[in-house]
Design a protein around this motif. Structure first.
Motif, PDB file in Angstrom:
ATOM      1  N   TYR A 155      -1.360  11.036 -10.120  1.00 16.25           N
ATOM      2  CA  TYR A 155      -1.678   9.744  -9.522  1.00 16.25           C
ATOM      3  C   TYR A 155      -0.402   9.061  -9.044  1.00 16.25           C
ATOM      4  O   TYR A 155       0.629   9.101  -9.724  1.00 16.25           O
ATOM      5  N   ARG A 156      -0.492   8.412  -7.886  1.00 19.80           N
ATOM      6  CA  ARG A 156       0.542   7.472  -7.431  1.00 19.80           C
ATOM      7  C   ARG A 156      -0.031   6.073  -7.543  1.00 19.80           C
ATOM      8  O   ARG A 156      -1.135   5.800  -7.048  1.00 19.80           O
ATOM      9  N   GLY A 204       0.823  -1.205   0.000  1.00 18.47           N
ATOM     10  CA  GLY A 204       0.000   0.000   0.000  1.00 18.47           C
ATOM     11  C   GLY A 204       0.851   1.246   0.000  1.00 18.47           C
ATOM     12  O   GLY A 204       2.064   1.206  -0.243  1.00 18.47           O
ATOM     13  N   ALA A 205       0.219   2.376   0.327  1.00 20.40           N
ATOM     14  CA  ALA A 205       0.890   3.666   0.230  1.00 20.40           C
ATOM     15  C   ALA A 205       2.074   3.782   1.175  1.00 20.40           C
ATOM     16  O   ALA A 205       3.018   4.536   0.913  1.00 20.40           O
ATOM     17  N   ASP A 206       2.047   3.049   2.295  1.00 17.62           N
ATOM     18  CA  ASP A 206       3.112   3.156   3.289  1.00 17.62           C
ATOM     19  C   ASP A 206       4.182   2.081   3.124  1.00 17.62           C
ATOM     20  O   ASP A 206       5.072   1.969   3.983  1.00 17.62           O
ATOM     21  N   LEU A 263      -2.812   4.305  -5.467  1.00 22.21           N
ATOM     22  CA  LEU A 263      -2.577   4.682  -4.078  1.00 22.21           C
ATOM     23  C   LEU A 263      -3.196   6.033  -3.736  1.00 22.21           C
ATOM     24  O   LEU A 263      -3.750   6.205  -2.644  1.00 22.21           O
ATOM     25  N   SER A 264      -3.077   6.995  -4.637  1.00 23.72           N
ATOM     26  CA  SER A 264      -3.610   8.327  -4.348  1.00 23.72           C
ATOM     27  C   SER A 264      -3.878   9.071  -5.641  1.00 23.72           C
ATOM     28  O   SER A 264      -3.311   8.745  -6.694  1.00 23.72           O
ATOM     29  N   ARG A 290      -4.450  12.819  -2.398  1.00 26.52           N
ATOM     30  CA  ARG A 290      -5.430  12.231  -1.477  1.00 26.52           C
ATOM     31  C   ARG A 290      -5.429  10.725  -1.631  1.00 26.52           C
ATOM     32  O   ARG A 290      -5.644  10.189  -2.727  1.00 26.52           O
ATOM     33  N   THR A 291      -5.219  10.025  -0.533  1.00 26.39           N
ATOM     34  CA  THR A 291      -5.172   8.563  -0.555  1.00 26.39           C
ATOM     35  C   THR A 291      -6.547   8.003  -0.908  1.00 26.39           C
ATOM     36  O   THR A 291      -7.582   8.528  -0.473  1.00 26.39           O
ATOM     37  N   THR A 292      -6.581   6.943  -1.712  1.00 24.10           N
ATOM     38  CA  THR A 292      -7.847   6.288  -2.044  1.00 24.10           C
ATOM     39  C   THR A 292      -8.448   5.685  -0.778  1.00 24.10           C
ATOM     40  O   THR A 292      -7.729   5.151   0.072  1.00 24.10           O
ATOM     41  N   THR A 293      -9.763   5.758  -0.656  1.00 24.07           N
ATOM     42  CA  THR A 293     -10.431   5.306   0.568  1.00 24.07           C
ATOM     43  C   THR A 293     -11.480   4.235   0.322  1.00 24.07           C
ATOM     44  O   THR A 293     -12.045   3.712   1.278  1.00 24.07           O
ATOM     45  N   GLU A 352       6.844   1.898  -7.402  1.00 22.82           N
ATOM     46  CA  GLU A 352       5.900   3.020  -7.341  1.00 22.82           C
ATOM     47  C   GLU A 352       6.117   3.915  -8.557  1.00 22.82           C
ATOM     48  O   GLU A 352       7.254   4.223  -8.908  1.00 22.82           O
TER      49      GLU A 352
END
Length: 655
Positions: free
Chosen positions: A605-606, A507-509, A580-581, A585-588, A557
């Motif tokens: 976009y990431r 994920g993003a982290d 990811l975003s 803004r991170t996808t939720t 990434e």
């Protein structure tokens, strides 16, 4: 992106204006007293344009430095220089008339200052319109033109009547025109693509990872056929033959189209298989004088089966054939199309649907309706939009209570808006991947990017249900005789917020082994020797875009930054990307997996993916006209090579 295009228009208008000011302000008659009043006034207008461009850059600051920076870096210094010249140097020269030598030197200094100021404005304009390299070339051209102009002032003036001599203005004009033509011819010649371009040996971007080995030794893409390509157990072997051939097709409007087809029909035959089946497709080419391939859009096939001319195979010549074999691992909605001259061949009809049903799903089910809806544009960008071959309204009879699944495919490069009204609906899948816990919507309006797919599911009510696609429509009703409804369109679906979160392997982290940034731009200039709008990646076009290098197992990434005013559906072959975003803004919602991500104007976009499918993979804009104008790069695995080449001297022209 009105700010972007406003800035481009101002920069474009500055080009002839700057040339006119430079010409009027640096002519032979302007030397003694400095630039003429008309030249000074015109320069003030040019200065105002630079100020407007600076304001446009400032308006882009909320989007981030990636958008505002390239403009401010060039425009701000140009504005400072030009304003300084205007305020300090372009004032009437003083002194009594008997101080002509002083006035002459002062006039010459003012002329030189004007030429330099106009030059930096020109450089700033060209940086926006054509890129950094064009800006540098413009600066050198301005220096050369100024030097020539200065040299002509030193030539003897025209003698009296009846005597031969130099005509400085005419000679200066001739030299200026010759210089412009020489620079234009040089830029055009430099843009000509090589007759043969290999996939290995060029520049690479390692994304912060190890650079060793790259393409040395290792395996050829031809060896990467997969390890699971033999029938085993109770798995089926699904065999198809697709023959590329000419045919005349008739649209519902009565218009006849000279198409290129598979098996005489377009869209080509739908290939329906089960998850886990071995798929074997024999491509036969009966087209006169052109090669053809089959690319399995969205299917993570072994690299040798990807069907990209010049990367994973040679285009299949007229009269020849090629066999594609791969395991249908992931259920979902996909499509196939030619990847040889794809900007031409897909538009002319060489495409079709591939549907992979879940392993335990029946191929035929009388209790459900499962329809694949392919939206296509025939002709040029202003051509006829159709669903299948119908540009008007189609009608379907569906009994109430029947389960309906619509598999939406956009075969065009521009995004298409699909709208469904008349029934509660769920978005079940995106790009072949199921949405986690999709919520019920009162209706659906979805922006489907070029090459992307969305699956909608609903229960047929006792009233009509209408599917529209920017013009053509399909109406489902109990008796099949209803017309389109007039219901208001629902809000546009945001896939970054739809569904519910679920666990993912990364994920993003996560810690990423490689990180890449791809800046998407549009530039004026030349491509392959012709004037064109160049669609660039990091200010470069194919084949000069560095290959993104990864190693098997890397977590990667990629950040896409769209600084242009166009949509760019970025399609990575052989992998699915987790979004990811968007715009920081991170996808939720549900994990959003794509193989074709529509990056709109001004969007960032990431995305991330696991490099788990070794090979050499195309990563390009699936607006195929953009790809044909240079928006192509490749993802390469260390130790993988390709023997194939593209270019006018080969049989391969993937876009």
């Amino acid at each position: 992106m009105w700010v972007h295009y406003t800035d481009m228009v101002i920069a474009l208008l500055q080009l002839p204006a700057a040339v006119a000011v430079w010409w009027a302000g640096t002519g032979p008659k302007a030397s003694a007293a400095g630039p003429s009043r008309a030249a000074v006034v015109s320069f003030a207008l040019l200065l105002g344009g630079a100020a407007l461009r600076l304001a446009a850059g400032a308006l882009m600051l909320p989007w981030g430095w990636e958008f505002a920076g390239p403009r401010l870096v060039f425009v701000a210094p140009a504005l400072v220089v030009a304003a300084t010249v205007y305020l300090v140097w372009l004032r009437p020269a003083g002194g009594p008339s008997d101080e002509l030598p002083v006035r002459y030197r002062s006039g010459q200094a003012r002329v030189a200052a004007l030429a330099g100021a106009v030059g930096v404005v020109l450089v700033a304009a060209m940086a926006e319109l054509a890129g950094t390299s064009a800006a540098v070339a413009t600066g050198l051209a301005v220096l050369g033109a100024s030097a020539l102009g200065w040299a002509f002032r030193k030539l003897p003036r025209r003698p009296g009547a009846g005597q031969a001599g130099w005509r400085p203005a005419a000679a200066r004009a001739a030299i200026g025109v010759a210089l412009v033509l020489a620079v234009t011819a040089g830029v055009s010649a430099a843009s000509v693509l090589p007759a043969r371009s290999g996939m290995t040996g060029g520049a690479v971007d390692t994304g912060g990872g190890a650079a060793e080995h790259q393409h040395l030794g290792g395996r050829s893409v031809t060896e990467l056929t997969g390890t699971d390509t033999a029938a085993a157990g109770d798995a089926a072997v699904d065999r198809f033959t697709l023959t590329a051939q000419e045919a005349t097709v008739r649209l519902d409007s009565g218009e006849q189209v000279a198409a290129w087809t598979f098996n005489g029909v377009t869209p080509g035959p739908q290939l329906l298989v089960r998850q886990g089946d071995l798929v074997e497709v024999t491509l036969v080419n009966r087209l006169p004088g052109v090669g053809v391939t089959l690319h399995w859009h969205g299917v993570d096939v072994p690299n040798a089966m990807d069907g990209v001319a010049g990367v994973t195979q040679d285009a299949v010549a007229p009269g020849a054939s090629f066999v594609y074999r791969f395991r249908a691992v992931q259920a979902g909605t996909y499509w196939y199309h030619s990847h040889e001259m794809s900007s031409v061949q897909v538009r002319r009809g060489l495409f079709g649907a591939l549907v992979v049903l879940p392993r335990d799903a029946p191929v035929r089910d009388d209790d459900t309706v499962d329809e694949t809806v392919l939206r296509h544009i025939w002709g040029n960008e202003d051509g006829v939009a159709t669903l299948g071959l119908a540009s008007g309204v189609q009608r379907r009879a569906v009994p109430p209570g029947r389960q309906v699944r619509l598999r939406l495919v956009n075969t065009d490069g521009d995004p298409a808006t699909f709208t469904l009204t008349g029934a509660p609906v769920r978005v079940a899948a995106i790009d072949g991947t199921d949405v986690h816990e999709p919520g019920v919507l009162p209706g659906a309006r979805i922006l489907v990017g070029g090459g992307a797919r969305y699956d909608l599911v609903f229960t047929m009510p006792d009233q009509p249900v209408t599917l529209r696609a920017d013009g053509p429509a399909i109406v489902y009703s109990p008796h099949g005789d209803a017309g389109p409804d007039s219901a208001a369109a629902p809000p546009v679906l945001d896939p970054a917020r739809y569904g519910t979160p679920a666990a993912t392997a990364f994920g993003a982290d996560s810690h990423f082994d490689r990180r890449f940034t791809l800046r998407l731009d549009e530039r004026l200039g030349f491509y392959d020797g012709r004037p064109a709008v160049r669609y660039t990646l990091n200010d470069a076009t194919f084949p000069d875009v560095p290959m993104l290098m990864v190693s098997d197992g890397d977590l990667v990434e990629v950040t896409y930054v769209n600084r242009s005013g166009q949509h760019h559906p970025m399609h990575l072959h052989g992998h699915h990307m987790l979004v990811l975003s968007r715009d920081g803004r991170t996808t939720t919602g549900s994990p959003w997996w794509v193989d074709t991500l529509d990056v709109g104007p001004g969007e960032t976009y990431r995305v991330a993916f696991r490099a788990d499918n070794p090979g050499m993979w195309m990563d390009h804009c699936h607006n195929l006209e953009h790809a044909a104008s240079g928006m192509i790069l490749h993802l390469g695995y260390t130790g993988v090579t390709s023997p194939f080449q593209t270019g006018s001297g080969t049989v391969n022209h993937p876009e």
